[in-house]
Design a protein around this motif. Structure first.
Motif, PDB file in Angstrom:
ATOM      1  N   LEU A 225       0.866  -1.179   0.000  1.00 31.77           N
ATOM      2  CA  LEU A 225       0.000   0.000   0.000  1.00 31.77           C
ATOM      3  C   LEU A 225       0.899   1.224   0.000  1.00 31.77           C
ATOM      4  CD1 LEU A 225      -2.897   1.296   0.410  1.00 31.77           C
ATOM      5  CD2 LEU A 225      -2.324   1.348   2.840  1.00 31.77           C
TER       6      LEU A 225
ATOM      7  N   LEU B 154     -11.309   0.358   4.904  1.00 29.01           N
ATOM      8  CA  LEU B 154      -9.879   0.040   4.885  1.00 29.01           C
ATOM      9  C   LEU B 154      -9.539  -0.566   6.244  1.00 29.01           C
ATOM     10  CD1 LEU B 154      -7.062   0.319   3.550  1.00 29.01           C
ATOM     11  CD2 LEU B 154      -6.923   2.614   4.538  1.00 29.01           C
TER      12      LEU B 154
ATOM     13  N   THR C 255      -6.494  -2.141   8.498  1.00 27.21           N
ATOM     14  CA  THR C 255      -5.053  -2.328   8.575  1.00 27.21           C
ATOM     15  C   THR C 255      -4.738  -3.439   9.582  1.00 27.21           C
ATOM     16  OG1 THR C 255      -4.981  -0.548  10.179  1.00 27.21           O
ATOM     17  CG2 THR C 255      -4.438   0.033   7.922  1.00 27.21           C
TER      18      THR C 255
ATOM     19  N   TRP D 200     -12.414   4.856   0.612  1.00 29.60           N
ATOM     20  CA  TRP D 200     -10.979   5.126   0.543  1.00 29.60           C
ATOM     21  C   TRP D 200     -10.459   4.921  -0.884  1.00 29.60           C
ATOM     22  CZ3 TRP D 200      -8.043   7.001   4.501  1.00 29.60           C
ATOM     23  CH2 TRP D 200      -8.638   7.013   5.760  1.00 29.60           C
ATOM     24  N   ARG D 201      -9.649   5.873  -1.351  1.00 30.31           N
ATOM     25  CA  ARG D 201      -8.923   5.689  -2.613  1.00 30.31           C
ATOM     26  C   ARG D 201      -7.510   5.259  -2.234  1.00 30.31           C
ATOM     27  NH1 ARG D 201     -11.207   7.891  -7.179  1.00 30.31           N
ATOM     28  NH2 ARG D 201     -12.997   9.190  -6.649  1.00 30.31           N
ATOM     29  N   CYS D 202      -7.169   4.069  -2.631  1.00 28.75           N
ATOM     30  CA  CYS D 202      -5.883   3.522  -2.195  1.00 28.75           C
ATOM     31  C   CYS D 202      -5.008   3.275  -3.404  1.00 28.75           C
ATOM     32  CB  CYS D 202      -6.101   2.204  -1.457  1.00 28.75           C
ATOM     33  SG  CYS D 202      -7.336   2.331  -0.154  1.00 28.75           S
ATOM     34  N   GLU D 203      -3.728   3.496  -3.198  1.00 29.72           N
ATOM     35  CA  GLU D 203      -2.781   3.254  -4.278  1.00 29.72           C
ATOM     36  C   GLU D 203      -1.901   2.085  -3.868  1.00 29.72           C
ATOM     37  OE1 GLU D 203       0.049   6.029  -7.082  1.00 29.72           O
ATOM     38  OE2 GLU D 203      -0.282   6.579  -5.004  1.00 29.72           O
TER      39      GLU D 203
ATOM     40  N   ILE E 225      -1.537   7.508   5.086  1.00 33.14           N
ATOM     41  CA  ILE E 225      -2.986   7.317   5.230  1.00 33.14           C
ATOM     42  C   ILE E 225      -3.586   8.662   5.621  1.00 33.14           C
ATOM     43  CG2 ILE E 225      -4.821   6.124   6.526  1.00 33.14           C
ATOM     44  CD1 ILE E 225      -2.967   3.752   6.864  1.00 33.14           C
TER      45      ILE E 225
ATOM     46  N   ALA F 116      -3.325   5.918   1.093  1.00 32.44           N
ATOM     47  CA  ALA F 116      -4.778   5.783   1.083  1.00 32.44           C
ATOM     48  C   ALA F 116      -5.362   7.126   1.481  1.00 32.44           C
ATOM     49  CB  ALA F 116      -5.220   4.703   2.063  1.00 32.44           C
ATOM     50  N   GLU F 117      -6.358   7.584   0.736  1.00 36.86           N
ATOM     51  CA  GLU F 117      -6.980   8.871   1.067  1.00 36.86           C
ATOM     52  C   GLU F 117      -8.471   8.702   1.197  1.00 36.86           C
ATOM     53  OE1 GLU F 117      -5.762  12.206  -1.118  1.00 36.86           O
ATOM     54  OE2 GLU F 117      -3.644  11.702  -0.877  1.00 36.86           O
TER      55      GLU F 117
ATOM     56  N   THR G  76      -5.043   1.758  -8.551  1.00 36.15           N
ATOM     57  CA  THR G  76      -5.961   2.333  -7.566  1.00 36.15           C
ATOM     58  C   THR G  76      -6.979   1.293  -7.127  1.00 36.15           C
ATOM     59  OG1 THR G  76      -5.752   4.496  -8.596  1.00 36.15           O
ATOM     60  CG2 THR G  76      -7.663   4.168  -7.171  1.00 36.15           C
TER      61      THR G  76
END
Ligand code: NA7
Length: 557
Positions: A111, A148, A150, A123-126, A403, A114-115, A142
């Motif tokens: 990861l 999300l 963790t 969440w938009r995660c890369e 994050i 994450a925004e 993406t």
């Protein structure tokens, strides 16, 4: 444009927490679509990385596993009273295979960031694929996720000391938390820096095998025997016949180590009886048993603590034959760090080729081409230097990932003023739909039962909110997080643990905020806190009632 995937739940980490969370998502009715990623190229988390000689769980085998698969619990074998790293890893691989979880996992994937996206309600995660050394391979991708989760592990970011001349050393340097597969150091002259749980294990395992071993100790530890040995058929039968009660007792205990904790104070019995109880615990083995099964006040009362400490010191003096080595190995502080146990640690120092340097007497001044120089002018020469120097615990695991919650604020920024905080060890204010497994301020216990408690709480909460809204937003209030933090602070202050400096308070890494990273109320009380909060209509969570927007995460329900 980068490729995009939508899931209900993105889980970060394929260790014990991530595996159970993934299974729970898939088992829900209807299931939550889920993807579980891990930067490691295998499952196992902590047990994937910590392959150092002697690595084992110091919780007894029958309780260091999942409780939710009764059939597997009854049938999956274990040989000894403590599971060693290859067995724990094998067990976790087996669970993944048994439940067909691999197809929902993407290993060797990190990861990047994450925004939280308010409009999306998710969440938009890369994420990006990485090679075995952690280097990115190909383009980031993406993932849009409603939730999300963790499961990064408490202890995953290695802590390397800052010793002058580190690069000068011509031999091999290896951290226990990143032990290369198949590395054999038995032909080497070995230096070990650090004597926490890991240092004690690695020293005990290597001492009889290597050419020379020197342990560099900053804080000598109290360690008791583990009581390891083969498991008899009768013992296994007893465990199997009593498993339901064992788990019930564990969930209703303080440290969740599978034994009933003592209810009597240390000074309530005669000195002879005290000695007898300590001796019995010493013979039975296990560090947590010694601290919590013997008496109920060793971790909170100074006199009680001294009694336990003096008993162990007496044992050290009687086991270690060389009085100078024994002197260096004697702890100089109270008995209030994470309790340790071992399979013959102090005895290891009776070998002529094994020595100890107390760094309070003679600190390391530098590393040289040949080894380690200490302040008495001695140059200790090695082929391999092992760093058993621990981890940038808990927040360290989070700080290396970007994050960002509401208003673009990162977790790192959120935690900057007070150290890592949470609501109930699982949520943070302004980080909606983010859940942490073994995050900051969770219970200080044997990990699997606590982690199961958290996973079950998370999945129940997600289900509950899913019934309420097609676009569930679960978010702790700032006040709830503040109150929980205050509760954790008070509990820590009431214990003696805060009088020693260790990773539990962030004191092992320079520049880290000193704050308690645990809830010291015990598992039973923690479970009660969760229960009460749910009954109270999810007290502490903000009630959002927004209607669904156009662009929502595509639900796979
Ligand atoms: P720990 O418990 O943090 O132990 C690390 C050890 O390394 C400890 O003895 C430290 O001494 C020592 N250390 C750290 N930095 C230095 C420097 N700069 N110089 C000398 N010695 C140093 O980590 P572990 O991996 O053993 O265990 C972590 C957890 O993993 C454990 O509790 C289990 O739950 C599993 P210090 O005590 O700080 O003086």
């Amino acid at each position: 444009m980068a490729e995009q995937t939508d899931v209900d739940v993105l889980i970060i980490g394929a260790g014990m927490g991530g595996i159970y969370q993934l299974w729970s998502c898939l088992q829900s009715d209807p299931p939550f679509s889920a993807l579980c990623i891990d930067r490691a190229h295998g499952v196992g988390g902590t047990w994937y990385w910590n392959r150092y000689p002697g690595a084992m769980s110091d919780t007894e085998s029958y309780i260091y596993r999942f409780s939710w698969d009764k059939e597997d619990l009854l049938n999956y074998p274990w040989k000894e009273h403590y599971v060693k790293q290859p067995e724990v890893l094998g067990y976790l691989e087996h669970v993944v295979e048994r439940h067909g979880l691999a197809k929902w996992m993407q290993l060797g994937t990190e990861l990047l960031g994450a925004e939280w996206d308010d409009r999306l309600g998710g969440w938009r995660c890369e994420i990006v694929r990485v090679d075995e050394d952690g280097n990115p391979v190909g383009e980031p991708r993406t993932v849009r996720a409603r939730f999300l989760i963790t499961a990064l592990g408490l202890l995953s970011k290695a802590n390397f000391p800052d010793i002058p001349g580190m690069d000068r050393f011509k031999g091999r340097k290896v951290h226990t938390g990143a032990w290369p597969k198949g590395l054999d150091v038995t032909k080497d002259r070995v230096g070990v820096i650090g004597s926490g749980s890991t240092g004690v294990q690695v020293i005990t395992a290597l001492a009889p095998k290597v050419k020379k071993l020197v342990s560099f100790q900053r804080s000598p530890q109290y360690s008791v025997p583990s009581g390891d040995g083969p498991v008899s058929d009768d013992y296994r039968k007893w465990v199997n016949e009593n498993y339901d009660d064992i788990w019930k007792g564990t969930r209703n205990s303080m440290v969740a180590f599978g034994f009933k904790e003592s209810e009597i104070p240390t000074m309530s019995v005669s000195p002879e009886e005290r000695k007898r109880i300590f001796e019995e615990a010493w013979q039975k083995g296990n560090g947590f048993r010694f601290m919590f099964w013997t008496f109920n006040d060793i971790s909170v009362d100074r006199r009680a603590n001294d009694e336990a400490a003096n008993f162990i010191k007496g044992k050290i003096k009687s086991i270690v034959k060389d009085p100078e080595k024994a002197r260096k190995l004697l702890p100089r502080e109270i008995y209030a760090r994470r309790p340790l146990c071992d399979g013959g640690y102090y005895k290891s120092f009776n070998y002529d080729h094994v020595d100890v340097v107390n760094l309070k007497d003679t600190p390391i001044t530098e590393m040289t081409e040949k080894g380690i120089m200490t302040s008495d002018g001695v140059e200790h020469e090695f082929d391999t230097i092992i760093f058993a120097t621990g981890f940038d615990a808990i927040d360290g695991s989070y700080n290396r990932v970007r994050i960002r919650g509401r208003n673009g604020k990162s977790l790192k920024e959120h935690w900057a003023p007070l150290g890592p905080t949470s609501y109930l060890g699982v949520c943070c204010a302004n980080f909606p739909n983010l859940f942490m497994i073994t995050g900051p301020q969770g219970p200080f216990t044997n990990i699997p039962p606590s982690l199961e408690t958290q996973v079950e709480f998370i999945i129940d909460t997600m289900r509950h909110y899913r019934q309420r809204s097609s676009r569930p937003i679960i978010e702790a209030s700032e006040e709830a997080e503040k109150d929980w933090t205050e509760k954790c602070r008070k509990l820590a202050e009431d214990s003696l643990f805060h009088e020693t400096s260790s990773w539990i308070f962030g004191a092992n890494v320079g520049g880290k905020k000193y704050a308690t990273r645990f809830y010291f109320g015990g598992l039973k009380a923690y479970r009660k806190e969760l229960e009460r909060m749910v009954k109270d209509d999810y007290r502490g969570f903000i009630k959002h009632g927004e209607p669904a927007q156009d662009e929502t995460v595509r639900s796979m329900l």
